[in-house]
Design an enzyme around this catalytic site. Structure first.
Site, short mmCIF file in Angstrom:
data_model
loop_
_atom_site.label_atom_id
_atom_site.label_comp_id
_atom_site.label_asym_id
_atom_site.label_seq_id
_atom_site.Cartn_x
_atom_site.Cartn_y
_atom_site.Cartn_z
N ARG A 96 64.48 60.48 -36.79
CA ARG A 96 65.20 60.63 -35.51
C ARG A 96 64.55 61.78 -34.78
NH1 ARG A 96 71.55 60.56 -34.03
NH2 ARG A 96 71.01 58.36 -34.18
N HIS A 123 66.32 52.91 -29.73
CA HIS A 123 67.23 53.06 -30.86
C HIS A 123 67.37 51.68 -31.52
CE1 HIS A 123 70.04 54.77 -33.49
NE2 HIS A 123 71.05 55.03 -32.69
N GLN A 126 70.19 50.70 -33.96
CA GLN A 126 71.45 50.45 -33.25
C GLN A 126 71.48 49.02 -32.71
OE1 GLN A 126 74.19 52.67 -32.77
NE2 GLN A 126 75.09 50.71 -32.18
N ASP A 216 76.90 53.55 -22.77
CA ASP A 216 76.52 54.69 -23.60
C ASP A 216 76.71 55.95 -22.75
OD1 ASP A 216 75.48 56.29 -25.64
OD2 ASP A 216 73.39 55.74 -25.27
N CYS A 255 77.64 52.46 -28.68
CA CYS A 255 77.01 52.92 -29.94
C CYS A 255 77.75 54.10 -30.55
CB CYS A 255 75.56 53.26 -29.68
SG CYS A 255 75.33 54.64 -28.52
N ARG A 283 76.10 49.25 -38.64
CA ARG A 283 74.87 50.04 -38.82
C ARG A 283 74.43 50.00 -40.29
NH1 ARG A 283 73.28 53.96 -35.33
NH2 ARG A 283 71.50 53.91 -36.76
N1 NVA Z 1 71.74 57.64 -25.95
C1 NVA Z 1 72.35 58.48 -26.95
C2 NVA Z 1 72.63 57.68 -28.18
C3 NVA Z 1 73.29 58.43 -29.30
C4 NVA Z 1 73.50 57.59 -30.51
C5 NVA Z 1 71.45 59.66 -27.25
O1 NVA Z 1 70.23 59.48 -27.34
O2 NVA Z 1 71.96 60.77 -27.38
N1 CP Z 2 75.14 55.48 -32.82
C1 CP Z 2 74.50 56.50 -33.44
O1 CP Z 2 73.27 56.49 -33.60
O2 CP Z 2 75.30 57.50 -33.87
P1 CP Z 2 74.81 58.90 -34.47
O3 CP Z 2 74.11 59.64 -33.37
O4 CP Z 2 76.07 59.57 -34.93
O5 CP Z 2 73.87 58.64 -35.61
#
Ligand code: NVA
Ligand code: CP
Length: 298
Positions: A96, A123, A126, A216, A255, A283
């Site tokens: 990540r 992502h 997801q 989101d 998500c 997930r």
């Molecule tokens: N778009 C959000 C998704 C978090 C799971 C982010 O990147 O923070």
């Molecule tokens: N949806 C998702 O990726 O959640 P987290 O950021 O908690 O991993």
């Protein structure tokens, strides 16, 4: 050749269907017995870390989760060296990251599969869970229409590519400057979308008659400094009861984490049509299916 999963379109349409099928199988073959999976995090996580760790455990393996500051990527040593070292320990590496280029560097130097656990661009894990959730709801995916309301961000980009691969139509409502770029549309067409998604500035227009409404956060991780400007830009883009009324049969998906009263009304995310918790639980199943595919079949 080592297969990586940096974005949904790294899988062909039949491969994607197979990953979903493996995710739904109740079997837990111990294909990772005696092996480990490295999980690298530059950003916070609840769902991704836990679902990945549990999936690895369910397949008989052991997850090794570590934060960027522990390894000093490109400070203590170059990322590519880190990838080469980790490939000698682990069966799979997940990451990540802030910059998608980091994943490309890891994948380029790694002899083991690298999985995108969220980057600035996508992502895809997801999106796998989103597909599982919609498939469970409708029995099939092809021919359904999905509305995305809000920022055309990492989650939206992967979801749209997933729609392209599975024969779903997308409608996108974003404020000017926050919608899909030409390169995004070209990639969707290359992934199998018959024509560009319908893009509008009106949430109700995107939601009209859709089968699912997704949204989101307005400011993703890494965009915190823009939060106030984005709050102004996204005014009117809340998914509230009026938006859901335009899609009377639609389920609501997010998500998570969700900001009630900002991108979604509490009455929607906590309402009867919300599927956000099955979506979060999927997930786990999606990641297990992906691991099985990459380890056993890719
Ligand atoms: N778009 C959000 C998704 C978090 C799971 C982010 O990147 O923070
Ligand atoms: N949806 C998702 O990726 O959640 P987290 O950021 O908690 O991993």
């Amino acid at each position: 050749m080592t297969r990586h999963f940096l974005e949904v379109d790294d899988l062909s349409a039949p491969e994607l269907a197979r990953v979903l099928q493996l995710g739904l199988e109740p079997e837990r073959p111990r294909i990772l017995a005696g092996q480990t999976v490295g999980l690298y995090f530059e950003k916070p996580s609840l769902r991704t870390r836990h679902s990945c760790e549990v999936a690895v455990a369910q397949l008989g393996g052991h997850p090794v989760t570590f934060r960027a500051e522990e390894v000093g990527s490109d400070e203590r040593e170059p990322l590519a060296d880190i990838a080469r070292v980790l490939a000698g320990y682990h069966a799979v590496l997940g990451g990540r990251v802030y910059s998608h280029a980091t994943l490309e560097t890891l994948a380029g130097a790694s002899a083991i599969p690298v999985i995108n656990l969220l980057s600035d661009l996508g992502h895809p894990c997801q999106a796998l869970a989103d597909l599982l959730t919609m498939q469970q709801e409708w029995g099939s995916l092809s021919g359904h229409t999905v509305a995305w309301i809000g920022d055309y961000n990492n989650v939206a980009r992967s979801l749209c590519l997933a729609a392209a691969r599975t024969g779903m139509a997308m409608r996108v409502a974003s404020p000017p400057g926050y919608g899909p770029k030409d390169a995004d549309v070209e990639r969707l067409i290359a992934a199998g979308m018959p024509s560009a998604p319908h893009v509008t500035c009106r949430p109700v227009e995107a939601a009209d008659g859709a089968d699912a409404v997704h949204t989101d956060v307005w400011a993703s991780m890494g965009h915190e400094a823009e939060a106030d400007a984005r709050r102004r830009a996204f005014e009117g883009f809340i998914v509230d009861d009026a938006v859901m009324e335009a899609a009377p049969k639609a389920i609501f998906m997010h998500c998570l984490p969700a900001h009630r009263g900002e991108e979604v009304a509490a009455s929607v995310v906590d309402g009867d049509r919300s599927r956000v918790f099955p979506q979060a639980h999927n997930r786990l199943h999606a990641f297990r299916g992906l691991l099985r595919f990459l380890i056993e079949e890719a």
